[in-house]
Design a protein around this motif. Structure first.
Motif, PDB file in Angstrom:
ATOM      1  N   ARG A 105       0.812  -1.213   0.000  1.00 34.78           N
ATOM      2  CA  ARG A 105       0.000   0.000   0.000  1.00 34.78           C
ATOM      3  C   ARG A 105       0.845   1.262   0.000  1.00 34.78           C
ATOM      4  O   ARG A 105       0.417   2.299  -0.482  1.00 34.78           O
ATOM      5  CB  ARG A 105      -0.932   0.045   1.215  1.00 34.78           C
ATOM      6  CG  ARG A 105      -1.906  -1.099   1.363  1.00 34.78           C
ATOM      7  CD  ARG A 105      -2.915  -1.179   0.262  1.00 34.78           C
ATOM      8  NE  ARG A 105      -3.740  -0.001   0.112  1.00 34.78           N
ATOM      9  CZ  ARG A 105      -4.771   0.350   0.877  1.00 34.78           C
ATOM     10  NH1 ARG A 105      -5.084  -0.398   1.912  1.00 34.78           N
ATOM     11  NH2 ARG A 105      -5.473   1.436   0.622  1.00 34.78           N
ATOM     12  N   ASP A 131     -11.517   0.943   6.559  1.00 29.66           N
ATOM     13  CA  ASP A 131     -11.169   1.741   5.382  1.00 29.66           C
ATOM     14  C   ASP A 131     -12.403   2.264   4.675  1.00 29.66           C
ATOM     15  O   ASP A 131     -12.471   2.250   3.456  1.00 29.66           O
ATOM     16  CB  ASP A 131     -10.360   0.887   4.384  1.00 29.66           C
ATOM     17  CG  ASP A 131      -8.874   1.084   4.565  1.00 29.66           C
ATOM     18  OD1 ASP A 131      -8.476   1.705   5.574  1.00 29.66           O
ATOM     19  OD2 ASP A 131      -8.127   0.624   3.718  1.00 29.66           O
ATOM     20  N   THR A 153      -1.472  -8.373   2.970  1.00 30.06           N
ATOM     21  CA  THR A 153      -1.712  -7.989   4.372  1.00 30.06           C
ATOM     22  C   THR A 153      -0.578  -8.516   5.227  1.00 30.06           C
ATOM     23  O   THR A 153      -0.198  -9.669   5.108  1.00 30.06           O
ATOM     24  CB  THR A 153      -3.063  -8.579   4.843  1.00 30.06           C
ATOM     25  OG1 THR A 153      -4.112  -7.933   4.127  1.00 30.06           O
ATOM     26  CG2 THR A 153      -3.269  -8.350   6.330  1.00 30.06           C
ATOM     27  N   SER A 172      -1.530   1.674   5.597  1.00 28.43           N
ATOM     28  CA  SER A 172      -2.532   2.111   4.625  1.00 28.43           C
ATOM     29  C   SER A 172      -2.520   3.627   4.524  1.00 28.43           C
ATOM     30  O   SER A 172      -2.263   4.319   5.503  1.00 28.43           O
ATOM     31  CB  SER A 172      -3.911   1.639   5.085  1.00 28.43           C
ATOM     32  OG  SER A 172      -4.940   2.359   4.416  1.00 28.43           O
ATOM     33  N   GLN A 219      -2.196  -3.232   5.162  1.00 27.85           N
ATOM     34  CA  GLN A 219      -3.624  -3.514   5.098  1.00 27.85           C
ATOM     35  C   GLN A 219      -4.038  -3.776   3.657  1.00 27.85           C
ATOM     36  O   GLN A 219      -4.119  -2.861   2.848  1.00 27.85           O
ATOM     37  CB  GLN A 219      -4.412  -2.339   5.699  1.00 27.85           C
ATOM     38  CG  GLN A 219      -5.866  -2.156   5.228  1.00 27.85           C
ATOM     39  CD  GLN A 219      -6.821  -3.262   5.613  1.00 27.85           C
ATOM     40  OE1 GLN A 219      -6.504  -4.450   5.492  1.00 27.85           O
ATOM     41  NE2 GLN A 219      -8.019  -2.899   6.049  1.00 27.85           N
ATOM     42  N   CYS A 220      -4.255  -5.078   3.325  1.00 31.11           N
ATOM     43  CA  CYS A 220      -4.787  -5.429   2.015  1.00 31.11           C
ATOM     44  C   CYS A 220      -5.997  -6.321   2.184  1.00 31.11           C
ATOM     45  O   CYS A 220      -6.315  -7.128   1.322  1.00 31.11           O
ATOM     46  CB  CYS A 220      -3.711  -6.122   1.158  1.00 31.11           C
ATOM     47  SG  CYS A 220      -2.409  -5.016   0.630  1.00 31.11           S
ATOM     48  N   GLY A 221      -6.665  -6.168   3.327  1.00 29.17           N
ATOM     49  CA  GLY A 221      -7.870  -6.945   3.583  1.00 29.17           C
ATOM     50  C   GLY A 221      -7.647  -8.054   4.582  1.00 29.17           C
ATOM     51  O   GLY A 221      -6.594  -8.658   4.649  1.00 29.17           O
ATOM     52  N   SER A 231     -10.312  -9.647   0.136  1.00 29.20           N
ATOM     53  CA  SER A 231      -9.260  -8.695  -0.208  1.00 29.20           C
ATOM     54  C   SER A 231      -9.783  -7.302   0.138  1.00 29.20           C
ATOM     55  O   SER A 231     -10.949  -7.147   0.492  1.00 29.20           O
ATOM     56  CB  SER A 231      -8.962  -8.767  -1.702  1.00 29.20           C
ATOM     57  OG  SER A 231     -10.110  -8.321  -2.413  1.00 29.20           O
ATOM     58  N   LEU A 232      -8.955  -6.300   0.015  1.00 30.58           N
ATOM     59  CA  LEU A 232      -9.356  -4.939   0.373  1.00 30.58           C
ATOM     60  C   LEU A 232     -10.562  -4.483  -0.443  1.00 30.58           C
ATOM     61  O   LEU A 232     -11.522  -3.927   0.090  1.00 30.58           O
ATOM     62  CB  LEU A 232      -8.188  -3.985   0.138  1.00 30.58           C
ATOM     63  CG  LEU A 232      -8.428  -2.550   0.587  1.00 30.58           C
ATOM     64  CD1 LEU A 232      -8.580  -2.495   2.097  1.00 30.58           C
ATOM     65  CD2 LEU A 232      -7.262  -1.671   0.148  1.00 30.58           C
ATOM     66  N   GLU A 292     -13.701  -6.202   0.736  1.00 31.87           N
ATOM     67  CA  GLU A 292     -14.178  -5.660   2.014  1.00 31.87           C
ATOM     68  C   GLU A 292     -14.921  -4.347   1.788  1.00 31.87           C
ATOM     69  O   GLU A 292     -15.923  -4.062   2.447  1.00 31.87           O
ATOM     70  CB  GLU A 292     -12.991  -5.389   2.950  1.00 31.87           C
ATOM     71  CG  GLU A 292     -12.588  -6.576   3.766  1.00 31.87           C
ATOM     72  CD  GLU A 292     -11.424  -6.298   4.698  1.00 31.87           C
ATOM     73  OE1 GLU A 292     -10.905  -5.166   4.731  1.00 31.87           O
ATOM     74  OE2 GLU A 292     -11.030  -7.254   5.394  1.00 31.87           O
ATOM     75  N   THR A 293     -14.428  -3.534   0.851  1.00 34.81           N
ATOM     76  CA  THR A 293     -15.052  -2.238   0.597  1.00 34.81           C
ATOM     77  C   THR A 293     -16.415  -2.396  -0.057  1.00 34.81           C
ATOM     78  O   THR A 293     -17.343  -1.644   0.210  1.00 34.81           O
ATOM     79  CB  THR A 293     -14.139  -1.388  -0.308  1.00 34.81           C
ATOM     80  OG1 THR A 293     -12.795  -1.484   0.151  1.00 34.81           O
ATOM     81  CG2 THR A 293     -14.556   0.061  -0.300  1.00 34.81           C
TER      82      THR A 293
END
Lengths: 255, 230, 268
Positions: free
Chosen positions: A36, C3, C58, C92, C146-148, C210-211, C214-215
């Motif tokens: 990230r 997020d 992550t 993040s 943080q990638c989920g 994954s991120l 999650e979003t």
């Protein structure tokens, strides 16, 4: 009962961990390991294990901190609770606040801030394991993370500490030497500008000792600088994006 | 006097040359010497020394084609994420809407948060956020496809000499590809598999942008993928 | 959701839903597949136990410290467990430095629940002088990327760090004083909790979100089981709602996947 102080320098000028006075601790570097972050790097400097991430240039929040003609540089140095022998509270200590500032002051002169007005470049440093000289290792790993993020810089910034232990001037003090020795002098240096950007000292040195220690520290900075460049080169020349740079001990003829 | 060869990898602070030259991109001059300010490949264009950086943010330039994402809706404008520290501002007067009455009409009905657009940068001078427009041929809201993000510095490599590389990908994958100068690339194909292949190729070019023989590698990659597909 | 300030594009949201309806995900995984899990055990020597776990991009580092302290007033004969989580700003672009917010506190408490309710550590064995001195086990969860799916990465890192922890051997002398002996001993570990998190998107459950997933998801559920397959902790997150059937479907998926994780990652 008074504490019997351990001898820190043995016969033949050998230090507690077996090093000679002019030896640096071994260094391992990994670049670009956080997905990230805009730039990231990890360094193992002796037993120090430190991670740095750079975000930016990006919009500044809160807005009122934004500078109309240049980028704001923010730096946060923080130690994980498990990074030292006795658990440290996660809340920022006064020492961490001071180090955040001096590290920022060491890196900022190397950055072309005027190219990105009204933005912020955030530098986050997390110490996972500490063993003396964390501010110097932090400056080095932050330099790598800034370069990884494509932040325009005059040069990389390298840092190294010199000091006096058991009457002898030595390079790169570890935690024991820093705590029990007579003086500690961390220095950050930008080779291209021939400029010192971090200078602190605590302890007691004569004027001549100070000058000698300063020269020793700057020389250490130059040696570390060469390693940082090598690590960045290796990251892009080798296949794949993340290269675990096993840097050989560079203590050939130092003394 | 030159201290590096063309296409050599340089690091910030590396001395590139001394003498009668001019500092180009990512190069600065100090005390008669020319130095790199970013990690990248050295390039000489007549007497100008450039460093083509491997990483870096996108700085908008007038007339740039960009792909962006609406992140907020204001009273008479939208704020658009164009992958830059400077967000794009799109005024309602820069859309194809003839008339807009803020008492009756709602900006959200034209474009809402999350909408992807293809836009043109009108102007930018770093003292305030860039103005963008979606008035124009092939500009406007995007309703389908996939947006892949690459480092903006790799865009020229992705496009190739006179567009050769991007034409190759388009013809061999059958996809429409809109390359934003800001590093956002919109891929639209008939089948999801075609789009996925185009995305794979784009990521490969980004990863190997600094190597040579890329055109061949790309050709071979697509061949292999096609064979597995059929 | 975590997020929540990340805004996902509408065409990507559409793409994720289209693929899910065909049982596929953006990165090619099946609905119940985890991303690649990498583990580095004992990565810091200054901690009694430590582990660095990566699930895809992550990354979570956990360090365990054991110190002498006072027991909780309502449990005078038990050692204490303190779990703290930090969403570091390295992880993040949306994490800011500062005191723990509701996301990091929820993360810490869910990880804590898994360890405490499964009775992973026999806290009675950590009592030194009843009512006065006990061993306090500090579990510090440091989110570095943080990638989920921070829950599962944090739980795995914490459990591994506790399993490997070697603490100072404290003994109580005749006068009630606590002495530290040289030899290092492991924590009294008797169970191995594993959490499985899934996002509910449309009508489907995607394990190890994954991120982006999650979003897009309207709800997520984390189910933690112990080594015998008993449920010891559950956490629903997000503003969406679950039917009772959906909850039982999630529980069954969690029981199945946690066995794999216990075997492949924890090695028990």
């Amino acid at each position: 009962m008074s504490k019997i102080r351990k001898k820190l320098i043995g016969k033949g000028d050998v230090r507690v961990d077996g090093r000679k006075p002019g030896d640096l601790r071994p260094i391992k570097i990994e670049i670009g390991l956080l997905e990230r972050a805009d730039g990231s790097a990890y360094i193992e400097f002796g037993k120090n294990k430190i991670l740095a991430a750079v975000y930016g240039p990006r919009e500044v929040y809160p807005r009122h901190l934004s500078l109309y003609n240049r980028a704001l540089i923010r730096c946060r140095y923080h130690m994980a609770p498990f990074s030292v022998e006795e658990r440290k509270s996660p809340a920022p200590s006064r020492r961490e606040t001071e180090l955040s500032k001096v590290i920022r002051d060491a890196l900022e002169p190397a950055i072309f801030c005027e190219l990105y007005p009204r933005t912020v470049i955030d530098i986050f440093i997390e110490v996972l394991q500490a063993d003396g000289g964390t501010r110097c290792a932090s400056i080095a790993v932050a330099s790598l993370a800034l370069a990884d993020a494509g932040i325009p810089m005059k040069d990389l910034v390298a840092a190294c500490a010199a000091g006096k232990v058991d009457g002898l001037l030595v390079l790169d003090l570890d935690d024991v030497e820093d705590k029990e020795g007579e003086a500690d002098l961390p220095v950050a240096y930008i080779p291209q500008m021939e400029a010192v950007t971090l200078l602190q000292m605590d302890g007691s040195l004569t004027r001549d000792e100070f000058e000698e220690a300063l020269k020793l520290a700057v020389d250490g900075c130059k040696r570390i600088y060469a390693l940082l460049k090598e690590a960045l080169r290796g990251r892009y020349l080798a296949a794949g994006n993340v290269v675990r740079e096993e840097v050989k001990k560079i203590n050939g003829g130092g003394s | 006097m030159l201290f590096v060869k063309s296409r050599q990898l340089v690091i910030p602070g590396d001395l590139l040359a001394k003498g009668d030259y001019a500092a180009g991109e990512n190069v600065y001059k100090e005390r008669g010497g020319f130095y790199a300010s970013k990690v990248g490949l050295v390039n000489f264009e007549n007497q100008v020394i450039h460093v083509i950086a491997v990483e870096g943010v996108y700085l908008p330039s007038a007339n740039d084609l960009v792909v962006g994402k609406v992140v907020s809706v204001g009273l008479s404008e939208w704020v658009v994420d164009i992958n830059s520290p400077y967000s794009g501002v799109l005024f309602v007067s820069q859309t194809s809407r003839r008339s807009f009455d803020s008492r009756k009409d709602n900006l959200m009905d034209i474009l809402d948060v999350g909408d992807v657009i293809v836009a043109n940068v009108l102007e930018f001078d770093r003292t305030r956020d860039p103005r963008i427009t979606i008035q124009g041929h092939e500009l406007g809201k995007v309703t389908s496809g996939y947006v892949v993000k690459v480092t903006p510095t790799k865009i020229p490599r992705l496009i190739g000499k006179r567009g050769s590389m991007i034409k190759l990908i388009k013809s061999r994958t059958g996809c429409q590809i809109t390359v934003g100068q800001n590093g956002f690339i919109l891929v639209r194909g008939k089948r999801v598999e075609d789009e996925a292949l185009a995305v794979e190729v784009i990521r490969m070019i980004e990863r190997d942008a600094h190597t040579s023989g890329l055109t061949n590698k790309v050709g071979e990659f697509i061949e292999k993928a096609r064979r597995n597909d059929w | 959701m975590e997020d929540s300030s990340e805004i996902i594009s509408n065409i990507e949201r559409k793409r994720i839903l289209e693929l899910l309806s065909q049982g596929k995900r953006l990165d090619g995984r099946g609905l119940k597949d985890y991303r690649e899990i990498k583990v580095e055990r004992g990565f810091v020597e200054t901690a009694a136990g430590s582990a660095l776990v990566s699930i895809g991009g992550t990354k979570v580092a956990t360090g365990v410290k054991v110190e002498v302290g006072e027991p909780y007033p309502d449990r005078p004969e038990d050692g204490a467990l303190v779990v703290n989580a930090e969403l570091t700003p390295l992880a993040s672009p949306t994490f800011e430095p500062g005191p723990p917010d509701e996301y990091s506190i929820e993360l810490a408490r869910v990880v804590d629940r898994g360890i405490r309710e499964s009775k992973m550590i026999d806290l009675e064995k950590l009592c030194l002088v009843p009512g006065k001195k006990v061993l306090v086990v500090f579990v510090d969860v440091y989110v570095l990327g943080q990638c989920g799916n921070l829950f599962d990465a944090s739980e795995l890192a914490s459990v591994l760090a506790l399993m490997d922890a070697k603490m100072v051997n404290y003994v109580v002398g005749k006068g009630g004083e606590v002495k530290a002996k040289d030899k290092r001993v492991p924590l009294p570990v008797i169970n191995y909790p594993v959490s499985v998190t899934m996002a509910r998107i449309g009508g489907d459950f995607a394990v190890d979100p994954s991120l982006d997933e999650e979003t897009v998801a309207d709800a997520r559920i984390t189910v933690t089981t112990d080594k015998d397959g008993n449920i010891c902790a559950v956490q629903k997150g997000g503003v969406g709602v679950f039917s009772m059937d959906e909850i039982m479907e999630a529980v069954d998926i969690a029981v199945e996947k946690s066995q794999e994780l216990r075997r492949d990652v924890l090695g028990v």
